[in-house]
Design an enzyme around this catalytic site. Structure first.
Site, PDB file in Angstrom:
ATOM      1  N   PRO A  12       0.812  -1.222   0.000  1.00 37.20           N
ATOM      2  CA  PRO A  12       0.000   0.000   0.000  1.00 37.20           C
ATOM      3  C   PRO A  12       0.843   1.269   0.000  1.00 37.20           C
ATOM      4  CG  PRO A  12      -0.910  -1.579   1.537  1.00 37.20           C
ATOM      5  CD  PRO A  12       0.412  -2.133   1.092  1.00 37.20           C
ATOM      6  N   TYR A  13       1.939   1.271   0.761  1.00 37.82           N
ATOM      7  CA  TYR A  13       2.815   2.449   0.778  1.00 37.82           C
ATOM      8  C   TYR A  13       3.408   2.706  -0.598  1.00 37.82           C
ATOM      9  CZ  TYR A  13       6.835   5.425   1.740  1.00 37.82           C
ATOM     10  OH  TYR A  13       7.759   6.441   1.698  1.00 37.82           O
ATOM     11  N   ALA A  14       3.977   1.666  -1.199  1.00 33.09           N
ATOM     12  CA  ALA A  14       4.611   1.830  -2.512  1.00 33.09           C
ATOM     13  C   ALA A  14       3.598   2.279  -3.551  1.00 33.09           C
ATOM     14  CB  ALA A  14       5.275   0.524  -2.933  1.00 33.09           C
ATOM     15  N   SER A  65       0.760   3.929  -3.069  1.00 31.17           N
ATOM     16  CA  SER A  65       0.312   5.305  -2.830  1.00 31.17           C
ATOM     17  C   SER A  65       1.339   6.308  -3.334  1.00 31.17           C
ATOM     18  CB  SER A  65       0.029   5.526  -1.339  1.00 31.17           C
ATOM     19  OG  SER A  65       1.211   5.468  -0.551  1.00 31.17           O
ATOM     20  N   LYS A  66       2.621   5.995  -3.173  1.00 27.84           N
ATOM     21  CA  LYS A  66       3.669   6.902  -3.631  1.00 27.84           C
ATOM     22  C   LYS A  66       3.838   6.848  -5.152  1.00 27.84           C
ATOM     23  CE  LYS A  66       5.199   8.791   0.248  1.00 27.84           C
ATOM     24  NZ  LYS A  66       5.265  10.247   0.471  1.00 27.84           N
TER      25      LYS A  66
END
Length: 245
Positions: free
Chosen positions: A155-157, A159-160
């Site tokens: 999810p972090y990757a 979103s970025k």
């Protein structure tokens, strides 16, 4: 940017009481900007930094809340009257093994998207009029994990990576009045990454620079993009060359 004195130009740096954000704030202050500092919770640190940096202000807001995010820009304009640079540095990350799909719950996905993607867009939308008037600039802080399949969690990757694409879309939409770029760091020595010894060893062993970045390394790049009057729509990868391996 406009031809006003550098000492009158204002930069809002989100998530600026520690790590990369604090380094960016201090660098822009040294370059002559009036800096609007921001954090979600570390108000005492933010207020102390505001006293330390010339003419700086501190603003507390939870960027996971749309109303609070929109109000942040209004608060900065109320105090300073203008905005020349917006640095969307605040972000949310949590380590989840990529193979552990159920650990990446819908709630965590929403948290990542709210803070890492939607909040920067809201801030840009709220700041657009002021930035156009100033012929200003936006720098989004992404990640190397938005360029290649790495990162603390899927999810972090994701979103970025979306923020990187939004950067390019905004550059097309807002130019020539507003330039929009992003810096995509790899591992940076910050309090958040202090407990990631495995990643530290990866950078020491595999990257050509044999070390992670220091916050000041990223701040230098942000300052350069803000100062440049021509570059827009770029995602500047800053991972010490790890992507080459």
């Amino acid at each position: 940017m406009s031809d006003v004195s550098m000492s009158e130009k204002v930069a809002l740096v989100t998530g600026s009481t520690s790590g990369i954000g604090a380094a960016i704030a201090r660098r822009l202050s040294a370059d002559g900007y009036i800096v609007a500092l921001h954090s979600r919770s570390s108000a005492d640190t933010g207020k102390a930094m505001a006293k330390e940096l010339k003419r700086a202000s501190y603003h507390q807001a939870d960027l996971g809340n749309d109303t609070a995010a929109a109000g942040l820009v209004a608060d900065v304009l109320k105090i300073h009257g203008r905005l020349d640079a917006l640095v969307n540095n605040a972000g949310h990350s949590i380590r989840i093994p990529h193979a552990d799909l159920k650990a990446a719950t819908p709630a965590l996905w929403r948290q990542m998207l709210d803070v890492n993607l939607i909040a920067p867009f809201v801030l840009v939308a709220e700041a657009e009029t002021a930035l156009r008037a100033a012929k200003g600039t936006i720098v989004n802080i992404g990640t190397h994990a938005g360029v290649r399949p790495k990162g603390s969690s899927i999810p972090y990757a994701a979103s970025k990576a979306a923020l990187h694409h939004v950067t390019k879309l905004l550059a097309l939409s807002l130019g020539p009045d507003i330039r929009v770029n992003a810096v995509a760091p790899g591992l940076v020595e910050t309090p958040m990454t202090a407990n990631w010894p495995d990643m530290l060893e990866t950078w020491k062993a595999r990257s050509p620079m044999k070390r992670p970045a220091k916050p000041e390394d990223i701040a230098d790049l942000v300052a350069a993009l803000i100062a440049n009057q021509y570059v827009t729509g770029e995602i500047l990868l800053a991972d010490g060359g790890l992507n080459l391996t």
